[in-house]
Design a protein around this motif. Structure first.
Motif: not given
Length: 431
Positions: A231-260
């Motif tokens: 599971d990926l989170v992709i943003t533009e390097a030059t736009n107005g969206v800055e990712v401060l923190l990207c961390e794993p969350g709860t295991l719901v299925s066989d995937h974890y929640v990706v919290k951003v």
């Protein structure tokens, strides 16, 4: 020489003399200070979002919705929702479409499985711009207006059976070349089913294509129970969206929640000037007298609205106990990463989801049984569950007296019309 007030001087062009003891440098009296503007160039807003491959949101909607509310998620991209256009009640009555959240889905056409959904707070507005299926992946694009900020969210789900990894990378790169220039504040999230953490040539080509288009991938931890980054989170390097923190969350299925956690620039905000008064200059006895003379029952009192949601009737004490046990098992698994603890967490999670589903079914069945024989009560229950509101059939914008006169005229004219229509029939005489 200074004692006798004789200062050293030297000659200057034009015969003028210049004192050597005069301080050198700019004259600050000649500076012109510009006026301050009331326009603030930008302001940052904190936004929390998430992405998750839920592997059927139909039976996990209560569990996922509870996670969104506890983590205070503003919006989330869900993949493998398994919703169907032929069964709209599945997502219209889902917990992800109630209790402060709104759901927008793009389902897989003519096939079971797959599907992408955007769920967000009801305080924000969304509009689905585009959706479809390419040769190798499913996608959906939404415009989300959140906290007076416009974001463009693209959800991606890649079924491994549609194409090979190299075909997907080529298809995705070609598709994204046309998407990036069209939308501002673009975020791409979802399940790519591509092992982004390995050193294969396909992964290198994928990373190079993102770099060439000015995109940045932020997930650097395992999002699948097998230890891979899917599971990926992709943003533009030059736009107005800055990712401060990207961390794993709860295991719901066989995937974890990706919290951003995002820092989004909010531009062109105007500042306002307010007048204040020092409390030291206030005449305290006169102020007290003014407050005593205020009539609280007047219409000048300000009011505000507070949303008070009733607790869910099926969320009883047994569910609360199971939830506590589930959270305890999750913390132990997150801390020690033992296989036994993982199995314990999965068992409790399944038990918790089944308990919610069972209690919810029993509660709704009991409500339907109590409405037996009362169609009005039954229709009201269905409207409550589906979130629909019945429209008032009465005309709006008319006073009561005018409305009653219109009703009286209608029935009087109806009687006259019936009488006039009777003359058009031939009289029947008895033999």
């Amino acid at each position: 020489m200074s004692d006798v007030r004789v200062h050293r001087q030297r000659g200057k062009r034009g015969g003028k003399l210049k004192s050597l003891n005069k301080p050198q440098g700019p004259n600050l009296n000649n500076l012109i200070y510009p006026k301050r503007t009331n326009t603030v160039s930008c302001k940052n807003e904190k936004v929390t979002c998430a992405t998750l491959n839920c592997r059927s949101a139909i039976r996990k909607d209560s569990f996922i919705g509870q996670i969104l509310r506890e983590e205070k998620i503003d919006f989330a991209i869900l993949t493998e929702t398994w919703f169907s256009d032929h069964k709209q009640h599945q997502f219209e009555t889902s917990d992800l479409n109630q209790y402060g959240y709104k759901l927008s889905v793009t389902n897989r056409p003519n096939r079971i499985g797959g599907g992408i959904a955007l769920t967000h707070r009801t305080t924000s507005n969304s509009r689905r711009i585009s959706n479809g299926v390419t040769r190798s992946f499913e996608f959906g694009i939404w415009q989300l207006i959140l906290k007076n900020i416009t974001l463009h969210i693209m959800g991606v789900y890649r079924p491994p059976s549609l194409a090979t990894n190299s075909q997907f990378v080529s298809d995705f790169s070609e598709f994204i070349e046309n998407i990036v220039p069209q939308y501002s504040n673009l975020m791409i999230m979802g399940d790519f089913n591509l092992h982004i953490d390995d050193s294969s040539s396909v992964t290198a080509d994928f990373k190079d294509s993102l770099f060439a288009m000015g995109l940045t991938q932020h997930v650097d931890f395992s999002t699948h129970i097998g230890g891979n980054i899917l599971d990926l989170v992709i943003t533009e390097a030059t736009n107005g969206v800055e990712v401060l923190l990207c961390e794993p969350g709860t295991l719901v299925s066989d995937h974890y929640v990706v919290k951003v956690t995002l820092n989004v620039k909010k531009e062109n905000i105007l500042s306002k000037t307010f007048k204040t008064r020092s409390w030291r200059d206030v005449n305290e006895p006169a102020l007290i007298q003014e407050f005593e003379n205020i009539d609280i029952d007047t219409d000048d009192v300000d009011t505000y609205t507070k949303i008070c949601r009733a607790p869910k009737p099926w969320f009883n004490e047994n569910i609360v106990v199971l939830k506590r046990e589930l959270r305890k098992a999750e913390r132990l698994w997150t801390k020690y990463k033992e296989p036994e603890q993982l199995q314990t967490y999965k068992n409790l999670r399944n038990k918790y989801c089944h308990a919610i589903e069972r209690e919810k079914t029993l509660t709704l069945s009991e409500k339907v049984s109590n409405s037996k024989g009362d169609s009005k009560k039954l229709y009201a229950l269905v409207s409550e569950l589906t979130g629909t509101k019945s429209e008032n059939p009465m005309p709006s914008g008319i006073s009561d007296s005018t409305l009653s006169d219109n009703f009286a005229d209608y029935f009087m004219n109806k009687i006259s019309k019936i009488r006039d229509s009777l003359h058009e029939f031939n009289k029947i005489q008895a033999n």
